[in-house]
Write a protein that holds these residues in place. Sequence first.
Motif, PDB file in Angstrom:
ATOM      1  N   ASP A 224       0.829  -1.206   0.000  1.00  0.00           N
ATOM      2  CA  ASP A 224       0.000   0.000   0.000  1.00  0.00           C
ATOM      3  C   ASP A 224       0.862   1.255   0.000  1.00  0.00           C
ATOM      4  N   LEU A 225       1.929   1.228   0.793  1.00  0.00           N
ATOM      5  CA  LEU A 225       2.820   2.388   0.841  1.00  0.00           C
ATOM      6  C   LEU A 225       3.492   2.607  -0.508  1.00  0.00           C
ATOM      7  N   ALA A 226       3.920   1.520  -1.148  1.00  0.00           N
ATOM      8  CA  ALA A 226       4.532   1.654  -2.477  1.00  0.00           C
ATOM      9  C   ALA A 226       3.524   2.214  -3.478  1.00  0.00           C
ATOM     10  N   GLY A 227       2.272   1.786  -3.374  1.00  0.00           N
ATOM     11  CA  GLY A 227       1.246   2.319  -4.268  1.00  0.00           C
ATOM     12  C   GLY A 227       1.029   3.812  -4.067  1.00  0.00           C
ATOM     13  N   ARG A 228       1.049   4.251  -2.810  1.00  0.00           N
ATOM     14  CA  ARG A 228       0.880   5.696  -2.559  1.00  0.00           C
ATOM     15  C   ARG A 228       2.063   6.490  -3.101  1.00  0.00           C
ATOM     16  N   TYR A 229       3.266   5.944  -2.925  1.00  0.00           N
ATOM     17  CA  TYR A 229       4.435   6.637  -3.474  1.00  0.00           C
ATOM     18  C   TYR A 229       4.339   6.737  -4.995  1.00  0.00           C
ATOM     19  N   GLU A 230       3.933   5.660  -5.636  1.00  0.00           N
ATOM     20  CA  GLU A 230       3.818   5.676  -7.098  1.00  0.00           C
ATOM     21  C   GLU A 230       2.739   6.654  -7.558  1.00  0.00           C
ATOM     22  N   ARG A 231       1.639   6.702  -6.831  1.00  0.00           N
ATOM     23  CA  ARG A 231       0.585   7.659  -7.196  1.00  0.00           C
ATOM     24  C   ARG A 231       1.061   9.101  -7.039  1.00  0.00           C
ATOM     25  N   THR A 232       1.886   9.369  -6.022  1.00  0.00           N
ATOM     26  CA  THR A 232       2.407  10.730  -5.850  1.00  0.00           C
ATOM     27  C   THR A 232       3.279  11.124  -7.035  1.00  0.00           C
ATOM     28  N   VAL A 233       4.119  10.188  -7.499  1.00  0.00           N
ATOM     29  CA  VAL A 233       4.944  10.480  -8.683  1.00  0.00           C
ATOM     30  C   VAL A 233       4.057  10.697  -9.899  1.00  0.00           C
ATOM     31  N   GLN A 234       3.025   9.883 -10.046  1.00  0.00           N
ATOM     32  CA  GLN A 234       2.123  10.036 -11.186  1.00  0.00           C
ATOM     33  C   GLN A 234       1.364  11.359 -11.128  1.00  0.00           C
ATOM     34  N   GLU A 235       0.973  11.780  -9.921  1.00  0.00           N
ATOM     35  CA  GLU A 235       0.276  13.062  -9.788  1.00  0.00           C
ATOM     36  C   GLU A 235       1.194  14.222 -10.167  1.00  0.00           C
ATOM     37  N   ALA A 236       2.472  14.155  -9.770  1.00  0.00           N
ATOM     38  CA  ALA A 236       3.421  15.216 -10.139  1.00  0.00           C
ATOM     39  C   ALA A 236       3.602  15.260 -11.647  1.00  0.00           C
ATOM     40  N   ASP A 237       3.703  14.074 -12.283  1.00  0.00           N
ATOM     41  CA  ASP A 237       3.831  14.037 -13.742  1.00  0.00           C
ATOM     42  C   ASP A 237       2.579  14.589 -14.415  1.00  0.00           C
ATOM     43  N   ALA A 238       1.393  14.268 -13.872  1.00  0.00           N
ATOM     44  CA  ALA A 238       0.154  14.765 -14.467  1.00  0.00           C
ATOM     45  C   ALA A 238       0.048  16.284 -14.346  1.00  0.00           C
ATOM     46  N   ALA A 239       0.469  16.824 -13.183  1.00  0.00           N
ATOM     47  CA  ALA A 239       0.442  18.285 -13.014  1.00  0.00           C
ATOM     48  C   ALA A 239       1.382  18.954 -13.995  1.00  0.00           C
ATOM     49  N   MET A 240       2.543  18.363 -14.223  1.00  0.00           N
ATOM     50  CA  MET A 240       3.500  18.934 -15.182  1.00  0.00           C
ATOM     51  C   MET A 240       2.924  18.884 -16.597  1.00  0.00           C
ATOM     52  N   ASP A 241       2.301  17.763 -16.965  1.00  0.00           N
ATOM     53  CA  ASP A 241       1.698  17.663 -18.305  1.00  0.00           C
ATOM     54  C   ASP A 241       0.550  18.654 -18.466  1.00  0.00           C
ATOM     55  N   LYS A 242      -0.225  18.848 -17.414  1.00  0.00           N
ATOM     56  CA  LYS A 242      -1.359  19.780 -17.492  1.00  0.00           C
ATOM     57  C   LYS A 242      -0.883  21.215 -17.691  1.00  0.00           C
ATOM     58  N   SER A 243       0.159  21.621 -16.940  1.00  0.00           N
ATOM     59  CA  SER A 243       0.686  22.988 -17.103  1.00  0.00           C
ATOM     60  C   SER A 243       1.309  23.161 -18.478  1.00  0.00           C
ATOM     61  N   LYS A 244       1.915  22.122 -18.999  1.00  0.00           N
ATOM     62  CA  LYS A 244       2.481  22.195 -20.349  1.00  0.00           C
ATOM     63  C   LYS A 244       1.377  22.395 -21.385  1.00  0.00           C
ATOM     64  N   SER A 245       0.251  21.712 -21.202  1.00  0.00           N
ATOM     65  CA  SER A 245      -0.872  21.888 -22.129  1.00  0.00           C
ATOM     66  C   SER A 245      -1.410  23.320 -22.081  1.00  0.00           C
ATOM     67  N   ARG A 246      -1.495  23.879 -20.870  1.00  0.00           N
ATOM     68  CA  ARG A 246      -1.972  25.267 -20.762  1.00  0.00           C
ATOM     69  C   ARG A 246      -1.019  26.236 -21.449  1.00  0.00           C
TER      70      ARG A 246
END
Length: 663
Positions: A224-246
């Motif tokens: 579960d902890l590994a899953g949360r860490y992976e989701r945090t990395v994915q959220e950071a990548d998604a935020a970066m992709d979203k700002s790039k789209s804007r």
Amino acid sequence: MSEDGYPSSWDPTDGSDSHHSHHHHHNNNGYSRPHAGAAVSGESLQPSDVVPPTPTKSTSPPRSSVESPSRASGSRWRDSTMTPAAEPVQGPGASDSVTLVEASFDEEVLRKLCKLDCGVQLLMDRIKQSLASCREASVFFKKRAALEEEYGRNMQKLTKGTIEAYSMNDGKAGSFVGAWQASMRTHEVMAENRIRFAQRLNEMSEELATLAKEVDKNRKLTKDLAGRYERTVQEADAAMDKSKSRIDATAEELERLLVQKEGESLRDTGVQGRSPGVGGKRAIGKAVAKGGLLLKGRNPGNVIKQEEDIRARMSRESDVHRKNVNEAQAVRQEYFNFQYPRLLRALKECVDEIDLGTQYHLSRYAFLFESIVLSDATTLTPQPDDNASPGLKAIVESIDNRSDFNTFLTNYAFAHEGSAVRVRRDGPREEGYLPPIATPRHTANSPSASHGHMADKGRPTFGVDLAEQMVRDDVDVPPIMIKCCEAIEKYGLSSQGIYRIGGTVSKIAKLRERLDRDLDSVNLDAEEWASDVSNVTSVLKLWLRELPDPLLTMTLHNGFLDAARNENERLRHIRLHERVNDLPDPNYSTLKYFMGHLHKIVECEAQNAMSIQNLAIVFGPTLFGQGQPNPNGNGMADAPLQNKAIETILEHYTDIFVDEGES
């Protein structure tokens, strides 16, 4: 802070994993196991005070993620772009303590795992395999314990019921009842050993089940902890992709505005050429929806104001995107350089814990199994130097049937004499009763007086069937053989040509007659016989030749010769051993004693010059009954095979006759 409560990056001061680091508990199998967070901190298995440390357990003190130098290592990883997990995470005292596995091996495995994208899943699958093996061992121990306990309980019930039943029946008394009760106590001891063994197996089964349960719990928490860490990395990548789209959409909007400002047609620009890209039709649609630029008029003032607004928005979006990129890089670097190795280490320690725990209990099972078998063996046959009770064989051999019968006879006669007389022994002569038979008295004119006044005891020895002699005398070996062999071993072991050189005919006849009349009264230690032991050897050979059925029997004559025909020495030995075992009990016990006597003669070959071959030539015809009418024999033609048979039996005397307990 992300939506699930975790920060966007793992700052050492945010306490994101410190709440996992200080709660531990000890289970009853002596292992100290951390909770999931403590496992992530890289804590090793610790032995508690319940059991002493074993070679498979670490004796280093426990450490938490707060105390661990892994924080410092994580900082170095955040500042470096080298290979992840290049620096090993070690706890205090790791260099001078006994670890689960060698440090070099463990760190090398950790480096290999860090290079794999599937490291976490690999360890998860490995833990599942180890858990399955651990649970199978636990189930086996539990079933084996049930079998052992059932065996022990049934044995206790059997012995108790047997003792009670014998006490209520009219069984034999004397030495037999004592031996019987002692043998039952031996079975009770063995039953108690099995019950204790079952208790240990149940304990081991429960410990393994607890170990598997706790390791599985740690695995799930770490997953579960590994899953949360992976989701945090994915959220950071998604935020970066979203700002790039804007940014792309804003740039597209600014470009369209500049095109209108210059008065060029939208159709002639290269905007449409970029439409399939990131800022294509989707970006145009966003620009139209937000500003409605294409629908407004060509007022220069409005165009300039819109340009300023778009450029300001472009600047803000660029700042946001730059921040998101930096945060995504920091989170990714933190994950791959610090958190990912820690997760792998935690899972690898779970693997080591379950594997070493299973192996420890299997080793313990092997030790206990060996101990219970040895305990049964020492109970049945105690060591000679032990002060324990005698073994089962010694108990049975302690039964003295003759003494028991004599005691029974005396007691019975005393209690029942005259009470159950069916036939009267004596009475008046006129009624037909005869007087008692008088005991014969020997006078000076009796035949026995001419032979040194030796009375005939009515126990002839020569020419009497071997089994008949032994039943009559109630012995295992004929007394004449014991008497002669003991005298020969006492006075003739070093005599040159013993058994090959015959004695004086007159003295042989005299000794034969005396032994045949009263064996017990003959003293072979007398000077007459001790001075020339060849007379004793000749009498012994004469007794063997005069047996109605030879010592090796006419029935087995051909069987012995067929076995002696084998050219292969090992096969000949085996076949002759089988024929010896086929002999009747009186013949077997006599042959065993006599071969032991000849074995002593051979041991003194240097003094008496009588080898195995010489003795085989002397006794081959004697033991096979040459000269007697034998329908199975072939006269002198069988002599070589007879000699070969005796030679092989004597050569392998120890293998054929001597038990391990007698040697």
